[in-house]
Design an enzyme around this catalytic site. Structure first.
Site, short mmCIF file in Angstrom:
data_model
loop_
_atom_site.label_atom_id
_atom_site.label_comp_id
_atom_site.label_asym_id
_atom_site.label_seq_id
_atom_site.Cartn_x
_atom_site.Cartn_y
_atom_site.Cartn_z
CG ASP A 500 -13.10 -52.00 100.21
OD1 ASP A 500 -11.95 -52.22 100.61
OD2 ASP A 500 -13.43 -52.07 99.01
NE ARG A 687 -3.76 -50.57 95.29
CZ ARG A 687 -5.05 -50.59 95.03
NH1 ARG A 687 -5.49 -50.54 93.78
NH2 ARG A 687 -5.92 -50.65 96.02
NE ARG A 804 -1.09 -57.71 99.61
CZ ARG A 804 -0.93 -56.94 98.55
NH1 ARG A 804 -2.00 -56.49 97.91
NH2 ARG A 804 0.26 -56.61 98.14
#
Length: 1179
Positions: A500, A687, A804
């Site tokens: 991640d 972001r 995503r």
């Protein structure tokens, strides 16, 4: 059921429904307060709100709603045929249980809510002797008798009163401790801790010890009590040492399991929020749960928002169950799946958050009752046939004794190997008996025992256990908690790491780096060192530094943006020893944040200009009216505030651009401009959140509006770009993986531009990568999921970045890697990551941000969520794999040499025609148990090889028994056995003229002088060659005199390298010194070991050592010359070329990190390069 509504205009009041909460449903403001009120001050209803009446602004009573508007029970829980009461307040109906619907009259409450008076119900029940049990329980809704299975029918404040806990303050530590002592820990009765008897049984429950026990019995049966006694002492010593180390390892593993055990968030000691181990929970504790958590105990909920739990474990229901903390049910026998106000232990929170009172712990919980039933039924489910049951039980017992039933895959594989050696020992004994034509008398029997004992590495299992325990502790010091021992064996062979991004590759601490407002320009934040400190760094507006103190609250666009990101926010920023954030900022304070990283960064940005949420609310200018929480389905959050300064109602919203921009009250041209700016900011690795705002009309009552109406036709305020900077060590860690032949993949939920930017920054994707991988280097989850398995398999390489990413995409990625025969690590932190973590070869959960479900599914847990810790775990796994091979090599070389020596020595016959022992049984046991054991243990503690991260991953399907190990042990074993045989022949036929004496295997006599001196020579040669072997196998191909050429060169380079491993160094020294007493001590040498002191024979010993060293070094030189096995030259440039990397700018600096022992896991834990794994640190 009861539908409760607040006072509102009847024409505009929407009814509340019993179905699962819609994300568009508002959350009342009162949902986060927990008032203290007498238990009799609020009328009870059959299915009702638990909230007390509170005073409204005009002094009239006002209903304070519970945290979740799901206030109704399933219709199936009430019998049909009752009479429904009249509807009030816009159709909101109060529906009570069957008795009340048929007998009672509804009373209109002060707040405009139809409810039933408890006193009236009580009077009716007193006059009605035929009332049902449900009616009695309903009448006692305000009194709890302590039965957890009735808690769903009791008001939560009554339960709190019964458990003597304040709903705002929680239990005190002292009271919790007394209840813990009284009720016991909150855990199922399956973890028996560390059993001394089981550990002790394991020391003898293996085929290796079985051989020694058999040898002991045979020795006693032949009246050789000295040999039998010594073997007994060896067995006892082996058992004691193994027990101490195994017990210590079990305690270590038990403590490590405690480190990775689920934790619970509780309210204790006057309202303080604390994190404790779940097993320390007691009845009466106030527990907070949120999405991703395992519910730690059975809870009676009293606060919550959008709470849903997965109760498949208990009910088999596949869909999450919506919980309603405010619900009060009247049916005592309601199925547990319908008890909307109870959250059950071991269920998973899939949505929302809540707070509840612990009503049951441990085996008293619903899941505990199931576990108890399963334990009771375990024996009942077995075969009724006594014979079949007995045979099955016996077979399981035999497998456990042989070590084939329990343990890690490597331990089971070695147990099978030991069983094979046991069979080989029997075969060799048969060969001995056959060579003597099956004339089996004492001499032949003892010789057979010698050969059988020689082939068994008696200390193998104990050394393996200790080595893995030390490796586990080293992992823990490196911030990696090993939950499953097989992961410790496997992690060194990983070929792919799927990681991640947020919090693992990056810091996990968002920084609001840029804000764009059309009418003002770009605001940017620079040089932030402490992300939670509002005073860290400086601010620029359109490229010019600005003074934050000079900005006044003038109602401009910046003020609107700052108010929006502060108020539409659930996070808190606090100073150390402070209770709330202030608008005045002191850089000398230490700041901490609580909440989501995204919201924390926004809160910090607002506080830079004195617009912190606490400061705004404390000013009295703002009052929260409604909150629409963030939901993954809508990807936005909004709040409605009353602005008392302007006397207006303001709506603030933040969310993803693709969700917010379409609903803005602006032209398509302006929307296109905003979309373009979103793309530009995202390409910078940010972001991007969109901020919007609007003012409601004066006559609008916000609580009557739906979420869709609240969040439509908003005005655009600006964009805020958030940046999660990579960890400082990530780029180096990624490059080390690539050099080690490990591909790193980033699987993230971020925007593809953000993901690609971070991937390039840390080196996952380089400038050359697109040329090699084409367009498949970076993909979105949608693109990847559209591909069939065949199309994925046809790809030259799997994508390095998937943006995503969803949990199902992670599962497909693991499956694709497995089809390519790859061995992968998968990281995860969320509930939905559990399938991918289980499917991966090594699942690693995040210890800080990870959910309990993810941790439970993982093989390892990172306590610091740092990607570099994964790399250190891989290095530690490779070190462990290497060390297991090293001590296996050492032990097996010894066994092979002894077998060769004893089998060939069958040809040496004494005067009676009996074969003469070149080594006595006790000499063999001494070498195997004393000399070899400590040397093997020292090899298990070896430091990592200098080139350990230059080599490609080893093949986990092959395991430790590689062809190189098998080939080397046979060659070196032959060298050693031959030299031992030469030394025996040299003494017997050189100085002794071939005199083998008579009956020299039993005791010394006048004819045995030569044989006894020859045995002492062979014993010395074997001992010294084993000492040399311990140092030689530190590396399978590098010369002993050049083990670390980068740091140590010259004729004396060998000494500092040997000094690295202090334990092994002193084990070799002790083995050298102790050989002389064994050879020369009177009585012991002649009676026990059956040899005599030697003189000129030391020349043979020295010659054999020199020849052995030359042969060992010669074979290593051949391996290096022809690139056999580990003899391949691994230059940094070659490895970089293999990995497709550009040479580093500072090769010397980077190369030293790779080819020396600096920056290793051991040194990172506080060891110096000259003090790795000393005797005091080893075990």
């Amino acid at each position: 059921m009861v539908t409760v509504s607040p006072p509102a205009d009847e024409a505009n009041e929407p009814p509340l429904h019993s179905s699962s909460r819609d994300p568009n449903e508002p959350v009342p403001v009162a949902s986060w307060s927990t008032p203290s009120f007498p238990s009799t001050s609020w009328p009870s209803v059959g299915f009702q709100t638990d909230r007390a009446p509170d005073s409204g602004p005009d002094g009239s009573p006002q209903l304070q709603l519970a945290t979740d508007n799901h206030l109704s029970a399933e219709g199936s829980n009430h019998e049909a045929g009752g009479k429904q009461q009249e509807s009030v307040r816009s159709g909101a109906a109060a529906v009570v249980s069957q008795t009340e619907r048929s007998k009672g009259k509804a009373r209109k409450g002060e707040a405009g809510v139809t409810c039933v008076n408890t006193e009236d119900i009580t009077k009716r029940e007193k006059s009605n002797k035929n009332s049902s049990e449900n009616e009695k329980a309903f009448s006692k809704g305000l009194v709890w008798e302590g039965k957890a299975n009735f808690a769903h029918t009791i008001k939560f404040n009554a339960i709190a009163e019964g458990l003597e806990v304040n709903l705002q303050h929680g239990l005190s530590t002292a009271k919790a401790a007394s209840r813990l002592a009284r009720d016991g820990p909150n855990k199922l009765e399956e973890d028996e801790g560390v059993s001394i008897w089981k550990v002790l049984l394991r020391q003898v429950s293996n085929s290796l010890t079985m051989v020694l026990l058999l040898a002991m019995l045979l020795s006693y049966s032949t009246t050789d009590f000295i040999e039998g006694g010594v073997i007994s002492a060896v067995i006892l010593l082996n058992v004691v040492i193994g027990f101490v180390q195994d017990y210590r390892a079990e305690k270590t593993m038990h403590s490590l399991r405690q480190l990775s055990a689920p934790y619970a968030t509780v309210i204790r000691n006057g309202g303080q929020i604390e994190s404790i181990r779940s097993e320390e929970l007691v009845r009466g504790d106030l527990v907070k749960v949120a999405v991703g958590d395992l519910v730690p105990a059975d809870l009676r909920l009293f606060e919550g928002m959008n709470l849903e739990t997965d109760e498949a474990l208990l009910t088999g229901e596949s869909l999450p169950v919506t919980k309603s903390p405010a619900a009060l049910l009247s049916n005592l026998d309601m199925p547990i799946g319908d008890r909307a106000n109870i959250a059950y232990s071991s269920t998973t929170v899939t949505k929302g958050r809540a707070t509840g009172i612990v009503i049951s712990t441990g085996m008293a919980t619903e899941v505990g009752k199931i576990a108890e039933l399963l334990q009771d039924k375990h024996s009942e489910s077995r075969s009724k046939n006594v014979v079949v049951r007995s045979l099955a039980k016996s077979w399981v017992g035999v497998k456990k004794i042989l070590g084939l039933e329990q343990g890690t895959p490597l331990q089971i594989k070695l147990s099978k190997f030991a069983l094979m050696l046991f069979g080989l020992a029997i075969l060799l004994a048969i060969i001995v008996f056959s060579a003597n034509k099956w004339n089996i008398h004492n001499e032949v029997l003892i010789y057979g025992i010698c050969v059988a004992v020689a082939v068994i590495p008696e200390s193998l299992i104990a050394v393996l256990t200790i080595t893995m325990a030390v490796g586990t502790k080293a992992m823990a010091r490196g911030h990696v908690v090993v939950r499953k021992m097989q992961a410790l064996e496997a992690v060194g062979g990983v070929t792919n790491i799927c990681s991640d991004k947020t919090g693992t590759l990056t810091q996990g601490k968002m920084i609001a780096r840029k804000a764009w407002m059309p009418d003002l320009g770009t605001l940017s934040v620079h040089d932030v060192i402490h992300p939670f400190d509002p005073n860290s760094g400086y601010v620029k507006l359109n490229g010019r530094e600005v003074s934050r103190s000079g900005w006044a609250k003038n109602g401009g666009v910046l003020d609107v943006l700052l108010d929006a990101i502060a108020l539409c926010n659930l996070s808190t920023i606090t100073k150390m020893n402070d209770t709330a954030e202030k608008s005045s900022i002191s850089s000398t304070e230490t700041w901490t944040g609580a909440g989501e990283p995204t919201e924390i960064s926004l809160q910090v940005l607002s506080m830079r200009f004195g617009h912190g949420k606490a400061a705004l609310e404390e000013s009295g200018d703002w009052t929260l009216l409604q909150e629409y929480p963030f939901d993954s389905t809508v990807k936005k959050m909004s709040v409605v505030y009353k602005n008392h300064v302007s006397d207006t109602t303001e709506v603030f919203l933040k969310g993803a651009g693709e969700v917010v921009i379409p609903g803005l009250a602006i032209s398509e041209v302006e929307k296109a401009k905003i979309y373009s700016m979103v793309e530009i900011m995202a390409s910078e690795g940010l972001r991007v959140l969109c901020i919007a705002h609007k003012t409601l009309p004066d006559n609008t009552i916000a609580i009557q509006m739906t979420r869709d109406k609240i969040e439509c036709d908003l005005n655009f305020v600006g964009l805020v770009g958030l940046y999660d900077p990579p960890r400082a060590e990530t780029a180096t860690a990624v490059r080390k993986c690539q050099i080690a032949g490990i591909k790193v993949h980033m699987l993230t939920g971020d925007h593809i531009r953000t993901a690609e930017t971070i991937a390039r920054e840390v080196g996952i994707v380089s400038a050359e990568t697109p040329m090699r991988n084409g367009r498949n280097c970076v993909m979105t989850a949608g693109e990847f999921d559209e591909l069939s398995n065949a199309e994925i398999d046809c790809m030259e390489e799997l994508p390095l970045v998937i943006a995503r990413c969803s949990p199902s995409t992670k599962v497909r990625m693991v499956e694709a890697l497995h089809r390519r025969k790859a061995f992968c690590v998968m990281t995860g932190d969320g509930v939905n990551d559990a399938p991918a973590l289980k499917l991966a070869d090594v699942g690693i959960a995040m210890g800080i941000s990870g959910s309990d479900v993810a941790k439970d599914a993982a093989d390892m847990v990172l306590t610091n969520d740092d990607f570099a810790s994964i790399v250190r775990a891989v290095k530690e796994g490779r070190r462990l794999f290497d060390n297991i091979q090293k001590f296996l090599m050492h032990l097996l070389i010894s066994n092979i040499s002894q077998v060769i020596l004893l089998l060939i020595a069958l040809a040496f016959k004494d005067g009676n025609g009996n074969s003469v022992f070149p080594l006595s049984p006790l000499e063999i046991l001494w070498v195997n148990m004393i000399t070899s054991s400590f040397l093997a243990l020292g090899l298990g503690l070896e430091e990592a090889q200098p080139d350990i991260m230059l080599r490609p991953p080893h093949d986990n399907t092959v395991g430790v028994f590689t062809w190189e190990l098998i080939m080397d042990k046979m060659i070196y074993g032959t060298f050693m056995g031959t030299l031992c045989l030469v030394s025996f022949v040299g003494v017997v036929y050189g100085g002794g003229k071939g005199n083998l004496g008579t009956d020299c295997n039993q005791e010394h006599n006048s004819t045995c002088e030569t044989v006894f001196r020859a045995r002492a020579t062979v014993f010395s040669v074997l001992s010294f060659l084993l000492l040399i072997t311990a140092w030689e196998v530190k590396h399978f191909s590098r010369s002993l005199f050049s083990l670390d050429p980068t740091r140590h060169k010259g004729p004396f380079a060998v000494f500092p390298v040997l000094w690295y491993n202090r334990f092994l160094f002193w084990a070799v020294m002790a083995g050298f010194v102790i050989t002389f007493p064994v050879v020369y001590l009177p009585v012991i040498n002649m009676v026990v070991f059956k040899h005599l002191g030697i003189t000129w024979e030391w020349g043979i010993v020295v010659a054999c050592v020199a020849v052995y060293l030359a042969l060992f070094e010669g074979w290593k030189a051949i391996k290096r010359r022809f690139g056999i096995g580990s003899g391949k030259n691994l230059a940094l440039e070659d490895v970089e070329a293999r990995a497709g990397l550009v040479a580093t700018a500072d090769k010397d600096s980077y190369g030293s990190q790779i080819t020396t022992r600096t920056n290793t896991l051991v040194e990172a834990e506080g060891y110096s390069p000259t003090k790795e794994l000393g005797p005091g640190d080893s075990i």
